[in-house]
Design an enzyme around this catalytic site. Structure first.
Site, mmCIF file in Angstrom:
data_model
loop_
_atom_site.group_PDB
_atom_site.id
_atom_site.type_symbol
_atom_site.label_atom_id
_atom_site.label_comp_id
_atom_site.label_asym_id
_atom_site.label_seq_id
_atom_site.Cartn_x
_atom_site.Cartn_y
_atom_site.Cartn_z
ATOM 1 N N TYR A 328 -25.673 27.808 -9.600
ATOM 2 C CA TYR A 328 -27.125 27.597 -9.595
ATOM 3 C C TYR A 328 -27.526 26.297 -10.273
ATOM 4 O O TYR A 328 -28.715 26.092 -10.522
ATOM 5 C CB TYR A 328 -27.843 28.688 -10.418
ATOM 6 C CG TYR A 328 -27.467 30.113 -10.187
ATOM 7 C CD1 TYR A 328 -27.501 30.671 -8.906
ATOM 8 C CD2 TYR A 328 -27.155 30.948 -11.256
ATOM 9 C CE1 TYR A 328 -27.194 32.014 -8.725
ATOM 10 C CE2 TYR A 328 -26.860 32.282 -11.075
ATOM 11 C CZ TYR A 328 -26.878 32.803 -9.805
ATOM 12 O OH TYR A 328 -26.601 34.132 -9.621
ATOM 13 N N CYS A 354 -10.239 23.138 -9.381
ATOM 14 C CA CYS A 354 -10.133 22.079 -8.381
ATOM 15 C C CYS A 354 -11.379 22.050 -7.484
ATOM 16 O O CYS A 354 -11.310 22.344 -6.289
ATOM 17 C CB CYS A 354 -8.873 22.352 -7.562
ATOM 18 S SG CYS A 354 -8.450 21.004 -6.520
ATOM 19 N N GLU A 355 -12.521 21.769 -8.063
ATOM 20 C CA GLU A 355 -13.803 21.651 -7.352
ATOM 21 C C GLU A 355 -14.646 20.663 -8.139
ATOM 22 O O GLU A 355 -14.743 20.778 -9.367
ATOM 23 C CB GLU A 355 -14.586 22.989 -7.351
ATOM 24 C CG GLU A 355 -13.915 24.166 -6.703
ATOM 25 C CD GLU A 355 -14.005 24.164 -5.183
ATOM 26 O OE1 GLU A 355 -14.931 23.547 -4.631
ATOM 27 O OE2 GLU A 355 -13.107 24.779 -4.569
#
Ligand SMILES: Cc1ncc(COP(=O)(O)O)c(C=O)c1O
Length: 432
Positions: A328, A354-355
């Site tokens: 959010y 891993c983002e």
């Protein structure tokens, strides 16, 4: 007050800075992190008690029931604590109901909400004889009726009406507008009520609204309470008497240290709205009870330059432990557990996942960090551990409940064996 808005004081419930050390209910958080490892959720039992009682006492004798929304945090120990304080519960799946029973909640203390209840969930819910199944559609009501007839046991139902009220919260957690998937539109609800006289296996006990979460202005919450009160009076005029009205949850908390709705003002508003009906009020608070009572402790595991003015601090906790910032864009205050007076530096606090969305705190000013430092991500008691995942095969973090100067590990850290316990390589993996 010191930077970040933590009150400097010796004996307060919850999180406080004492001689530059962040404590929870009198326990130094650095020592908890050292003993139990990180990432680690820590909860203050004293603050949970205090926040539960503040809401409960605010009713000042007006008949009511507080149904703690388990979805916010359904750790067994926290549920048990709230149960021992006299809370009832709101469950959002049959599995939450199972867990609630293990916390000590009896079926008559449970309301069952949720926009999609499967046939198996409804079958069990009807057989348990809950305080109410909060119904989300005409079809669901018919399915409950068929089960009740087959089981020979009338079902207690509340109809969740979509009041088309804008909660003015984040769109992902606003639920009260017509465009949201939740509840029955008003016209359809009226049509449903008109059918109930000839349906002896359905007992209508309440009308229900829940307009969203992290609601920070009073008006939408007051509006929702006025809406259910008007509905109750309308039903009374046609001879349908309810047992109570359910105004849902949603009371917001302060994530940035700014002012928020006082629980007394909130309760006063809903009691004023409902008083003309004389009916008891059910509320379903989650975040407002446990949110500020929890923090996620994380360690700095790497530091590297980001741009001309800031560095990355890579933490051992990220979106897998606390999904709210990535999901959010939520803001959480982040403080070192050992504060110093050194001039602050500019950091992007990121998780190990891993983002690129795995950012826990953007553009933060903190005293210079070193590898191994422990940071507390505050106000993480609600929708924190409850939303944690195993993405990147990261184990679920441990959780600790601190009470009266000592702590208990109320969920141990998950191991790879725990994670793989349900998996099986199967025969296809051996076929080349
Ligand atoms: C039906 C219902 N009741 C209660 C709650 C709890 O809301 P909050 O944690 O904002 O009090 C939720 C969560 O959104 C909900 O969907």
């Amino acid at each position: 007050m010191i930077a970040g808005g933590i009150v400097e004081s010796r004996f307060v419930a919850g999180f406080s800075l004492v001689d530059h050390h962040l404590q929870c209910d009198g326990v130094d958080l650095r020592s908890v992190a050292d003993a139990e490892g990180t990432p680690l959720y820590v909860y203050s039992a004293a603050l949970i008690r205090e926040r539960y009682r503040a809401l409960d006492d605010a009713f000042a004798g007006y008949p009511h029931a507080l149904h703690y929304a388990l979805k916010a945090n359904s750790n067994l120990a926290i549920g048990r604590l709230l149960n021992s304080l006299g809370s009832a519960a709101d469950a959002n799946s049959i599995w939450e109901i199972d867990v609630a029973q293990r916390m000590g909640f009896a079926p008559h203390q449970l309301v069952f909400t949720g926009v999609g209840k499967s046939p198996d969930e409804l079958e069990r819910a009807v057989s348990l004889g809950l305080k109410a199944i909060n119904v989300e559609s005409a079809g669901e009501l018919a399915r409950i009726e068929a089960i009740a007839v087959r089981q020979g046991r009338p079902a207690r139902v509340a109809v969740r009406i979509n009041p088309d009220i804008d909660a003015k919260s984040h769109p992902h957690i606003s639920t009260g507008l017509k465009i949201n998937k939740f509840g029955v539109p008003l016209d359809a609800a009226r049509e449903l009520f008109a059918t109930l006289a000839g349906r002896p296996y359905l007992t209508l006990v309440a009308v229900h609204v829940h307009i969203g979460s992290q609601v920070t202005s009073l008006e939408p919450l007051r509006g929702a309470a006025e809406f259910v009160a008007a509905m109750a009076l309308e039903l009374r005029r046609v001879g349908m008497e309810l047992e109570y009205v359910d105004v849902g949850g949603g009371l917001g908390i302060s994530y940035d240290g700014g002012p928020v709705i006082d629980p007394r003002a909130y309760v006063e508003a809903i009691v004023d709205a409902v008083r003309p009906t004389g009916l008891p009020i059910v509320i379903e608070p989650g975040r407002s009870i446990v949110g500020p009572a929890g923090a996620l402790l994380a360690r700095v595991i790497d530091l590297k330059p980001r741009n001309a003015v800031s560095d990355f601090a890579v933490l051992d906790a990220g979106m897998t432990e606390l999904m709210r910032p990535a999901l959010y864009g939520a803001y959480h205050r982040i403080e070192p557990v050992h504060a110093t007076d050194a001039a602050p530096c500019h950091y992007e606090l990121v998780g190990p996942v891993c983002e690129s969305s795995d950012v826990v705190g953007r553009d933060r000013m903190l005293a210079p960090l070193a590898i191994g430092d422990v940071l507390a991500i505050l106000d993480a008691g609600a929708y924190g551990a409850a939303m944690a995942s195993n993405y990147n095969r990261r184990p679920l973090p441990a959780e600790v409940l601190i009470d009266r100067g000592r702590w208990d590990v109320v969920r141990r850290r998950q191991t790879v064996d725990d994670m793989l316990a349900l998996e099986h390589i199967g025969s296809t993996a051996t076929v080349r």
